[in-house]
Motif scaffolding. Sequence first.
Motif, mmCIF file in Angstrom:
data_model
loop_
_atom_site.group_PDB
_atom_site.id
_atom_site.type_symbol
_atom_site.label_atom_id
_atom_site.label_comp_id
_atom_site.label_asym_id
_atom_site.label_seq_id
_atom_site.Cartn_x
_atom_site.Cartn_y
_atom_site.Cartn_z
ATOM 1 N N HIS A 1 7.239 2.982 0.134
ATOM 2 C CA HIS A 1 6.173 3.765 -0.497
ATOM 3 C C HIS A 1 6.186 5.215 -0.019
ATOM 4 C CE1 HIS A 1 4.464 0.204 -2.346
ATOM 5 N NE2 HIS A 1 4.495 -0.404 -1.183
ATOM 6 N N GLU B 1 4.671 7.543 -2.464
ATOM 7 C CA GLU B 1 3.211 7.550 -2.499
ATOM 8 C C GLU B 1 2.645 8.532 -1.485
ATOM 9 O OE1 GLU B 1 -0.650 6.377 -3.768
ATOM 10 O OE2 GLU B 1 1.337 6.196 -4.660
ATOM 11 N N PHE C 1 -2.681 -1.035 -2.573
ATOM 12 C CA PHE C 1 -1.554 -1.179 -3.498
ATOM 13 C C PHE C 1 -1.822 -2.191 -4.607
ATOM 14 C CE2 PHE C 1 0.616 0.868 0.092
ATOM 15 C CZ PHE C 1 1.207 1.900 -0.601
ATOM 16 N N ASP C 2 -2.755 -3.121 -4.378
ATOM 17 C CA ASP C 2 -3.162 -4.004 -5.474
ATOM 18 C C ASP C 2 -3.837 -3.187 -6.574
ATOM 19 O OD1 ASP C 2 -2.168 -6.262 -4.327
ATOM 20 O OD2 ASP C 2 -4.104 -7.027 -3.613
ATOM 21 N N GLN C 3 -4.649 -2.215 -6.168
ATOM 22 C CA GLN C 3 -5.301 -1.351 -7.160
ATOM 23 C C GLN C 3 -4.277 -0.459 -7.862
ATOM 24 O OE1 GLN C 3 -9.179 0.473 -6.219
ATOM 25 N NE2 GLN C 3 -9.088 -0.574 -4.233
ATOM 26 N N ARG C 4 -3.286 0.037 -7.113
ATOM 27 C CA ARG C 4 -2.231 0.847 -7.727
ATOM 28 C C ARG C 4 -1.471 0.034 -8.779
ATOM 29 N NH1 ARG C 4 -2.823 6.099 -7.848
ATOM 30 N NH2 ARG C 4 -2.435 7.244 -5.920
ATOM 31 N N LYS C 5 -1.143 -1.210 -8.419
ATOM 32 C CA LYS C 5 -0.374 -2.048 -9.340
ATOM 33 C C LYS C 5 -1.146 -2.355 -10.620
ATOM 34 C CE LYS C 5 2.379 -4.314 -5.734
ATOM 35 N NZ LYS C 5 2.615 -5.590 -4.991
ATOM 36 N N SER C 6 -2.464 -2.427 -10.507
ATOM 37 C CA SER C 6 -3.282 -2.721 -11.685
ATOM 38 C C SER C 6 -3.588 -1.473 -12.504
ATOM 39 C CB SER C 6 -4.596 -3.380 -11.261
ATOM 40 O OG SER C 6 -5.384 -2.488 -10.484
ATOM 41 N N GLY C 7 -3.021 -0.326 -12.086
ATOM 42 C CA GLY C 7 -3.197 0.912 -12.831
ATOM 43 C C GLY C 7 -4.450 1.684 -12.485
ATOM 44 N N LYS D 1 -3.115 -3.855 1.490
ATOM 45 C CA LYS D 1 -3.000 -4.735 0.322
ATOM 46 C C LYS D 1 -3.988 -4.311 -0.760
ATOM 47 C CE LYS D 1 -2.883 -9.631 -0.988
ATOM 48 N NZ LYS D 1 -3.737 -9.485 -2.175
#
Length: 477
Positions: free
Chosen positions: A39, A42, A440-446, A437
């Motif tokens: 990352h 990022e 990056f979970d929020q990043r993955k969900s856009g 977590k």
Amino acid sequence: MEFIVDGLNGILWNYVLIYGLLGAGIFFTIRLGALQFLHFGEMLRVITSAPRTDRRGITPFQALTVSLASRVGTGNLAGVAVALSLGGPGAIFWMWMVALVGMATAYSESTLAQLYKITTKSGDFRGGPAFYISKGLNAPWAGVLFSICLILSFGLIFVAVQSNSIAEALSGAFGLEKLWVGAGVAVIAAIVIFGGIKAIARVAEIVVPFMAGGYLLIAVVVMVLNFSEVPGLLWLIVSSALGLQEAAGGVAGGVMAAMLNGIKRGLFSNEAGMGSAPNIAAVATPSPHHPSSQGMVQAFGCFVDTILVCTATALMILLSGALAGGEATGMQLTQNALDVHLGPTGTYFIAVAIIFFAFTSILGNYSYAENAMVFLGLEGRVAMTILRSGCLAMVVWGSVQTVATVFNFADAAMGLMAVINITAILLLSGTVYRLTKDYFDQRKSGKEPTFILENFDGKPKGISKNIWNETDDVSAT
């Protein structure tokens, strides 16, 4: 006292911290899934997309420059030369390795500092290791001990060390009287530090990019002029570290000497795990509004300090041939290298570089101590004036004195700080993992990552609900 301090330093810096800091870096690298490698983009996005203004803290970029002001000091000039003298070219490889795993540690401690920060009576953000030690581990006594060590080492003694470097540089290059140099530095520093952390941040965001950028530009010019030799030197650094060829530069001990000296200088240079940079990381208004974003900013600071600035110094020394040309070490070796590349101008260039590197370190180190004072409940005008006056007095004193015992005491205090901080971040590593977590979970969900305490798994105690249950854009003015 000297015997006790030297003995404590021997234990801390030759055993406990070598393995503790390196081990912590490896642990966080594994637990966080090699975040600093996967990352890295990022980190750049967080820094470049952050707003230029803020409401209660300082900007992420300002926090980065203040931490770099402290990290990038005379150690990047003299310390690298010492590592090369004692460990050969291979020492630089191990400095790289320490920095790369240290980025995970730097991320973790600064993320925790953001999470446990507070809002002062004046409405400003403050925080750091003392706060997450006290609140996250319910160990206020350890937070007090950490804060006292921080004030003594960074706020007082280390500023004297940096002042001494400036006085030596100006005395050697221009023949100026050291006492007057110290007085002049104190006056200029006073103008900044009496304005508090926000004033320091405003100065740092202008001076530090100019300072580091100018130094790196000179290094790039030197490498371009000697481009054909650079690949060979990079291979020399790697091969010497791994024992693929005989030790260079007359270094005894081969691979082991390279490893020990590279690790020591790397740990001291990037400060990852020491508990210093988190003090300024906590002051920032994060963007995105999530503790992890400021952790990534400070991880990038670790990269800049060692991978860029220290490597620039190392290559300029190796390209000059000065390492194998005499008995010089430390700052004198760096000076000799620049004399080869720039001629007589090299003397003045190093003098100017020392002035900038050391002066910004004074400002950065002081800012950490101010946070510690807030934790101790000494944020009033009288207490802060005493701290600032003491810091400035040490600037003048340091310009004319070199008392090894006092400086060794500062190393011991910093070592104790690091032991407390490493223990704390390892015990709180589960919180760091969940924060990472969540980000990056929020990043993955856009989504744009936003930390809301009530939605966070586990809901750790001691966290300010006023800060972390906000859903508006707190970074806007």
